[in-house]
Write an enzyme that holds these catalytic residues in place. Structure first.
Site, PDB file in Angstrom:
ATOM      1  N   CYS A  50      54.020 -26.994   7.880  1.00  6.94           N
ATOM      2  CA  CYS A  50      55.293 -26.466   7.615  1.00  6.94           C
ATOM      3  C   CYS A  50      56.176 -27.811   7.408  1.00  6.94           C
ATOM      4  CB  CYS A  50      56.034 -25.941   8.954  1.00  6.94           C
ATOM      5  SG  CYS A  50      57.791 -25.390   8.789  1.00  6.94           S
ATOM      6  N   HIS A  65      55.659 -16.296   7.229  1.00  8.79           N
ATOM      7  CA  HIS A  65      56.006 -17.465   7.747  1.00  8.79           C
ATOM      8  C   HIS A  65      57.442 -17.749   7.498  1.00  8.79           C
ATOM      9  CE1 HIS A  65      55.085 -21.922   8.167  1.00  8.79           C
ATOM     10  NE2 HIS A  65      56.292 -21.853   7.689  1.00  8.79           N
ATOM     11  N   GLU A  66      57.779 -17.226   6.182  1.00 11.06           N
ATOM     12  CA  GLU A  66      59.255 -17.534   5.852  1.00 11.06           C
ATOM     13  C   GLU A  66      60.292 -16.793   6.499  1.00 11.06           C
ATOM     14  OE1 GLU A  66      59.578 -20.695   4.634  1.00 11.06           O
ATOM     15  OE2 GLU A  66      57.622 -20.685   3.748  1.00 11.06           O
ATOM     16  N   HIS A 114      60.931 -17.918   9.928  1.00 11.45           N
ATOM     17  CA  HIS A 114      61.886 -18.994  10.014  1.00 11.45           C
ATOM     18  C   HIS A 114      63.261 -18.425  10.208  1.00 11.45           C
ATOM     19  CE1 HIS A 114      59.993 -22.823   9.371  1.00 11.45           C
ATOM     20  NE2 HIS A 114      59.502 -22.719   8.222  1.00 11.45           N
TER      21      HIS A 114
HETATM   22 ZN   LIG Z   1      57.759 -23.316   7.490  1.00  7.56          ZN
END
Ligand SMILES: [Zn+2]
Length: 196
Positions: free
Chosen positions: A108, A150-151, A154
């Site tokens: 990341c 994953h996004e 966030h």
């Molecule tokens: Zn990331």
């Protein structure tokens, strides 16, 4: 290009933005929202080897993400089977389809010099809105599903390192690079066999 907010960089003043749920975006978009979208799109297009970004990574606590899965990803991800063009999603959410999970490496831009193996849902349904407020929805599998999870994590204030199990393989990029390269060829063979 904007500097990334990096969780393990003590000089980063606004690191708490990475662990705080981001704000919903209201429609029609404000001037500020348009500006953020312009910045994240520019950053995404000019960053090398960047599959996805979320607004908190460049300092904005807003529920905006951008990602793509170009064909080249297949050179280092066996399950990057579906090509996805650049997609910007506002207020995105996902739901798993089934319980199957896949273990694979993640890194990341907000975690300096580190990577680790994370379990993610193999299949997901996702939805969000485009800049005009039109709904975008779809299903994703394999690497694309991993990337979208994953996004979206966030903007919920969750980084992949928060999902890393203590027993999971992890380490500095240089240490894990060799492991990943050695495994890729073998994995590719197994994956191809399973798809037959
Ligand atoms: Zn990331």
């Amino acid at each position: 290009m904007l500097p990334y907010v990096i969780i393990n960089d003590e000089n980063c003043q606004n690191r708490n933005i990475l662990t705080t749920p981001a704000e919903d975006v209201a429609f029609p978009l404000s001037e500020e929202d348009h500006k953020i979208i312009e910045l994240i799109t520019y950053q995404f297009r000019h960053e090398e080897n960047c599959a996805g970004l979320a607004a908190p990574q460049i300092g904005f606590s807003k529920r905006i993400i951008i990602f793509s899965v170009p064909e080249e990803v297949q050179e280092y991800r066996v399950d990057a089977t579906s090509v996805i063009p650049e997609t910007l999603l506002i207020n995105p959410v996902f739901k798993p389809i089934g319980n199957q999970k896949t273990l694979d490496w993640e890194t990341c831009f907000s975690v300096s010099d580190y990577g680790g193996e994370i379990e993610r849902y193999t299949h997901i349904y996702y939805e969000g809105f485009d800049i005009n407020g039109n709904k975008i929805e779809g299903e994703a599998a394999g690497f694309a599903a991993r990337l979208i999870q994953h996004e979206i994590d966030h903007i919920n204030g969750c980084l992949y390192i928060h999902l890393l199990k203590p027993e999971a393989r992890q380490g500095k990029l240089e240490e894990i690079r060799a492991i990943r390269q050695a495994e890729f060829a073998a994995k590719k063979e197994i994956y191809a066999t399973n798809q037959d």
